[in-house]
Every structure is written in C-alpha cells, then in structure tokens.
Design an enzyme around this catalytic site. Structure first.
Site, PDB file in Angstrom:
ATOM      1  N   LYS A 116       0.810  -1.216   0.000  1.00  0.00           N
ATOM      2  CA  LYS A 116       0.000   0.000   0.000  1.00  0.00           C
ATOM      3  C   LYS A 116       0.842   1.263   0.000  1.00  0.00           C
ATOM      4  CE  LYS A 116      -4.201  -1.154   2.006  1.00  0.00           C
ATOM      5  NZ  LYS A 116      -4.974  -1.206   3.243  1.00  0.00           N
ATOM      6  N   GLY A 165      -9.264  -4.955   6.467  1.00  0.00           N
ATOM      7  CA  GLY A 165      -9.403  -4.077   7.630  1.00  0.00           C
ATOM      8  C   GLY A 165      -8.473  -4.425   8.782  1.00  0.00           C
ATOM      9  N   GLU A 200      -1.603   7.757   8.326  1.00  0.00           N
ATOM     10  CA  GLU A 200      -2.491   8.624   7.544  1.00  0.00           C
ATOM     11  C   GLU A 200      -3.316   9.486   8.484  1.00  0.00           C
ATOM     12  OE1 GLU A 200      -5.125   6.256   5.093  1.00  0.00           O
ATOM     13  OE2 GLU A 200      -3.661   6.195   3.472  1.00  0.00           O
ATOM     14  N   GLU A 287      -6.436   2.852  -1.680  1.00  0.00           N
ATOM     15  CA  GLU A 287      -5.744   1.666  -2.202  1.00  0.00           C
ATOM     16  C   GLU A 287      -6.363   1.233  -3.531  1.00  0.00           C
ATOM     17  OE1 GLU A 287      -6.054  -2.144  -0.390  1.00  0.00           O
ATOM     18  OE2 GLU A 287      -8.186  -1.958   0.063  1.00  0.00           O
ATOM     19  N   ARG A 291      -8.121  -7.016  -8.625  1.00  0.00           N
ATOM     20  CA  ARG A 291      -8.910  -8.241  -8.809  1.00  0.00           C
ATOM     21  C   ARG A 291     -10.393  -7.866  -8.881  1.00  0.00           C
ATOM     22  NH1 ARG A 291     -11.330  -7.935  -3.994  1.00  0.00           N
ATOM     23  NH2 ARG A 291     -10.077  -7.334  -2.207  1.00  0.00           N
ATOM     24  N   ARG A 337     -24.650  -7.897   2.174  1.00  0.00           N
ATOM     25  CA  ARG A 337     -23.807  -9.072   2.422  1.00  0.00           C
ATOM     26  C   ARG A 337     -24.424  -9.890   3.551  1.00  0.00           C
ATOM     27  NH1 ARG A 337     -17.399  -8.036   1.665  1.00  0.00           N
ATOM     28  NH2 ARG A 337     -17.516  -6.378   0.115  1.00  0.00           N
TER      29      ARG A 337
HETATM   30  P1  ADP Z   1      -8.124  -2.808   3.722  1.00  0.00           P
HETATM   31  O1  ADP Z   1      -7.217  -3.101   2.565  1.00  0.00           O
HETATM   32  O2  ADP Z   1      -7.703  -3.487   4.986  1.00  0.00           O
HETATM   33  O3  ADP Z   1      -9.569  -2.996   3.387  1.00  0.00           O
HETATM   34  P2  ADP Z   1      -8.335   0.077   3.256  1.00  0.00           P
HETATM   35  O4  ADP Z   1      -7.161   0.964   3.131  1.00  0.00           O
HETATM   36  O5  ADP Z   1      -9.040  -0.310   2.000  1.00  0.00           O
HETATM   37  O6  ADP Z   1      -7.904  -1.260   4.043  1.00  0.00           O
HETATM   38  O7  ADP Z   1      -9.384   0.691   4.256  1.00  0.00           O
HETATM   39  C1  ADP Z   1     -10.524   0.004   4.679  1.00  0.00           C
HETATM   40  C2  ADP Z   1     -11.470   0.942   5.379  1.00  0.00           C
HETATM   41  O8  ADP Z   1     -10.832   1.539   6.521  1.00  0.00           O
HETATM   42  C3  ADP Z   1     -11.916   2.128   4.530  1.00  0.00           C
HETATM   43  O9  ADP Z   1     -13.004   1.804   3.714  1.00  0.00           O
HETATM   44  C4  ADP Z   1     -12.291   3.116   5.608  1.00  0.00           C
HETATM   45  O10 ADP Z   1     -13.542   2.805   6.167  1.00  0.00           O
HETATM   46  C5  ADP Z   1     -11.236   2.874   6.670  1.00  0.00           C
HETATM   47  N1  ADP Z   1     -10.102   3.795   6.481  1.00  0.00           N
HETATM   48  C6  ADP Z   1      -8.975   3.544   5.771  1.00  0.00           C
HETATM   49  N2  ADP Z   1      -8.156   4.636   5.781  1.00  0.00           N
HETATM   50  C7  ADP Z   1      -8.773   5.585   6.505  1.00  0.00           C
HETATM   51  C8  ADP Z   1      -8.464   6.938   6.902  1.00  0.00           C
HETATM   52  N3  ADP Z   1      -7.322   7.518   6.548  1.00  0.00           N
HETATM   53  N4  ADP Z   1      -9.368   7.615   7.672  1.00  0.00           N
HETATM   54  C9  ADP Z   1     -10.522   7.028   8.057  1.00  0.00           C
HETATM   55  N5  ADP Z   1     -10.867   5.768   7.727  1.00  0.00           N
HETATM   56  C10 ADP Z   1     -10.021   5.050   6.967  1.00  0.00           C
END
Ligand code: ADP
Length: 452
Positions: A116, A165, A200, A287, A291, A337
C-alpha cells in the site's frame, strides 16, 4: 478463447465465475478442500479435484496443489476469484511459468499495488490525490510523535501489506500513539508476515467511494462508475450501493476521467478497483484492488455488463467489447452481504442450514452457494450469500430490498438478515445520509438502548 479454466476459489464467487464460463462455452475445473466435497461449486463444475485438508493454507492457498491440478486437468487459465491467491504476485508468476494464463493483471502490477505504500506513491505520481500522511513507511525508531503532529490528530496507523481491515489502529492523541503503533505492527506481522506500517490522517466523516475499471491489453481503459461502500463494520463492507447517493454526475465524470487516464498510463490490464475516501467534496486515494471485488454485481446491474465475462475476454487477449461512450448507467443497485453471523454479536455461526428460501421476482439476484441441508464449514469466510437488488430509482430499489429481505428465510444458523432488515428501514440509510462511521455508531446506540 480459453477452452478450460480452473477456478481457484470456493463459495459464491467460485459459482459466479463458473456461471460466466458456462455461458461462454468454457469447461470448468473446481478445486476444493476435504471440507468442501459437497459444495455447490464442486457439484456444478465439469471436473473437480480435491487439493488438500480443510485449513485454507493447506488447500485454497496451496499453490503447488492448485498448479498440479491445473496441469493434470490440462486447463488454459486459472481464475483466482477474490481473496485467497487473487492478489498473490508469486502465484501469478508461477501460473505463467506453467504456461497458463492468470486471469488478472501482470505480477508486476499486483506487486506494485499490493504494497500500500508503493501503491500510494504510484497514485501520487499518476496525479491521483491521496490521504495526507507519512511519506513511505513509519520508522518506529524515528520521530513518530513529530510525524503524527505534522499530519494532525487523529491519525491512523496502517499495515503496508494490509487487507480485510486488519492491522489498522487509530491514535486520537499523542498519549495513544505509542500503543497504536505497537499494536498495528504486531497485528500486521501476525496477519501478513510484514510489520511495516504507514501513517495517515484519520478522516472523521468520509464516505468510501470506489471506481471500477477494466482494461484490455490493447490500451483501452473504461470506467464503470463508482460504488458506495460506506456502510462498514470494523472497516469491512456490509452494504454497498451503485451509484453513490452522494456523487453528482459531474463528480463521477471527473473522478472517472482521472482514474481512466492513470490506469492507461500504468499500462494495466484486467479489472481493478481504485478505492477513495470522499469528504467535503474531495477524493483521497486509499488503495487499489487488482482483482474482482465481492461487490462487483451492483456495477453489473446498473451497466448491464458481465464483469467476469469481460475479465476472461481481456485475459485471453481480446479487446474490450465496449467503449466508454457505450457505458450507460441505468437505475440503482444495492448489495446486502449476508454473513453467517449473529446480527447483534457478529459471532460466526457455522453449522447446518435447515430451511433455505431465497427471494425472487423482478430485479432480485442472489449470488450464493447455499442450499437446504448444506453444512457451513467453520474454516472460511462467513459470507454465505449476497442479495443484489435493482430498481429504476433508489427509492424503488430500497422498497425492493425490503420486500426481498422479507422473503429471504435461512434457518439453522444465525445470519445478518435481521440486521439488513433494520438497515433498510433506518432513516439515514433511506435518505442516503451516512459515512464510514455511521454503522458502528448506530450499532452502539442500538446496544445501549436495548441494555437500558
Ligand atoms: P483494507 O485493505 O484493509 O480494506 P483500506 O485501506 O481499503 O484497508 O481501508 C478500509 C477501510 O478503513 C476504509 O473503507 C475506511 O472505512 C477505513 N479507512 C482507511 N483509511 C482511513 C483513513 N485515513 N481515515 C478514516 N478511515 C479510513
């Protein structure tokens, strides 16, 4: 076109892929663990091979067993589905070494976006705005408090190899920072074998908006609009919609154009999803998933495009069968889901399904591998079904969701059906006024009022 495809997955997604293959006249090989001998994807495939014991690492993640099955059955290509090996660059490489096609992007692109930190760096280079944060990994021996201060609290520590998550910890202030960093690194190491983390800004009211793209190997890239996946629990999606109730046609076009241009520059091939947080009119990249996504059907419902079919076609080297101008968004779609989990405690509920009655009728689609008498094994993801509903308007779609949820009956195990029935009646869901934190706040308020 391929003659025979091995589907390296299980459950509803294996079935979803099998269905497109069959419609395209492609033979299918199912692989399965000992625990899945009676599974629907095994029953419906043309051939099936048992690849190992129940635990995923010995079966669905067992690359050598899967490749042996592919060799023995003489397949041309392997579809990895979602999860398991779908974002494993080493596996994609091994498939190529076995002279078979990996139905997905190149190993280089999987690797680039799988980390990432490099994904964020790449997004920035391609002109995509990212969530403000650390440049690269956090050095645990460096000035972490200074870094957090410069980003501004609250901050989020995230695993570089994260997914599902996991490996994500919030620090509201300097006092919470040390522990958040420590826990995030421990979880990242345990889940992904890599304790590298980055930092972040933790956004307070964003929506999760993601753009679906598809690219062929002839330089054509098309976006298929956005999905709103803001209704989440523990950073995991529960309910998704397309289009987003919060995105205007002009914002959609702007984001779509930016993403399409970036993907073209990258020279990417296959389906992909670029995920953003959207707050106060601004998009911030988080991200890219290289896929198919679990929630892809809602995009299919509003575009009329079979994403798996197109994914297979571009993997076979064919050009996309449509251009951006051909893509017309029509109506609204929602996916619920349905996990085999308790609707209040979210405890997984494996076991035998007794009654299984699916909803039907106009605009209702159920993607599931369940049937009456099926025994849900305890070893895998708890997602057992996806209820996907289409309506000409969002209002019609919501009414149909409520009607379909009333018809849906699953007994013998606990499911999230009761939760979805409540969500479909919630005022903020009906008005579309929710962000990524809404569901957890709503669940907490519900638990409190029930305890009172
Ligand atoms: P993963 O790959 O584990 O799913 P993501 O980066 O896609 O992780 O983030 C998953 C979720 O986490 C996002 O949809 C959001 O709800 C929360 N999230 C991620 N980054 C942030 C952020 N900087 N601030 C607030 N929530 C975040």
């Amino acid at each position: 076109m391929f003659k025979k495809i091995l589907i390296a997955n299980r459950g509803e997604i294996a079935l979803r892929i099998l269905r497109s293959c069959r419609e395209m006249g492609i033979q299918t090989v199912a692989v399965h663990s000992v625990a899945d001998s009676d599974a629907m994807h095994v029953r419906l495939a043309d051939e099936s091979v048992c690849i190992g014991p129940a635990p995923s690492r010995e079966s669905y993640l067992n690359m050598h067993a899967i490749l042996s099955a592919a060799d023995v059955c003489g397949v041309d290509a392997i579809h990895p589905g979602v999860g398991f090996l779908s974002e494993n660059a080493a596996f994609a490489e091994m498939v190529e070494e076995h002279d078979k096609v990996f139905i997905g992007p190149t190993p280089e692109h999987i690797r680039l976006m799988g980390d990432k930190i490099t994904a964020k760096e790449t997004a920035l280079k391609l002109g995509i705005p990212v969530v403000p944060g650390s440049q690269g990994a956090v050095d645990p021996d460096g000035d972490v408090p200074g870094l957090a201060q410069s980003i501004g609290y609250p901050v989020l520590i995230k695993a570089a190899s994260g997914g599902g998550g996991k490996g994500m910890k919030v620090a509201q202030n300097a006092a919470e920072l040390g522990e958040a960093l420590r826990f995030a690194r421990i979880e990242a190491k345990a889940c992904f074998g890599n304790d590298q983390v980055y930092m972040e800004k933790y956004l307070g009211q964003p929506r999760h908006i993601e753009m679906q793209i598809i690219a062929d190997s002839h330089g054509n890239v098309v976006h298929l609009g956005e999905r709103d996946c803001s209704l989440q629990r523990r950073h995991q999606k529960v309910w998704e919609e397309a289009p987003s109730p919060a995105i205007s046609p002009s914002a959609r076009k702007e984001l779509g154009d930016t993403v399409t241009k970036a993907i073209q520059t990258l020279g990417y091939r296959g389906v992909g999803t670029i995920e953003f947080l959207y707050e106060k009119g601004q998009f911030f990249f988080i991200e890219m998933n290289t896929r198919l996504q679990v929630e892809h059907p809602i995009t299919e419902m509003i575009t009329g495009i079979d994403l798996v079919r197109e994914q297979i076609r571009v993997a076979a080297g064919l050009p996309l069968s449509f251009s951006q101008e051909d893509v017309k968004f029509k109506g609204h779609a929602i996916e619920c889901r349905i996990n085999a989990e308790d609707s209040e405690t979210f405890m997984p509920s494996p076991g035998q399904i007794q009654d299984y009655v699916t909803p039907g009728g106009y605009g209702v689609r159920v993607d599931s591998a369940m049937y009456q008498g099926y025994k849900i094994p305890p070893h895998y993801d708890s997602l057992i079904a996806k209820l996907i509903v289409y309506g000409d308007t969002r209002e019609e779609c919501l009414a149909r969701v409520r009607r379909a949820l009333q018809e849906y009956a699953i007994t013998g195990v606990n499911t999230l059906l009761p939760l979805h029935r409540e969500l479909a009646e919630a005022a903020d869901v009906i008005s579309g006024d929710y962000d990524i934190h809404w569901l957890e706040k709503w669940l907490a308020a519900k638990a409190q009022s029930e305890a009172a």
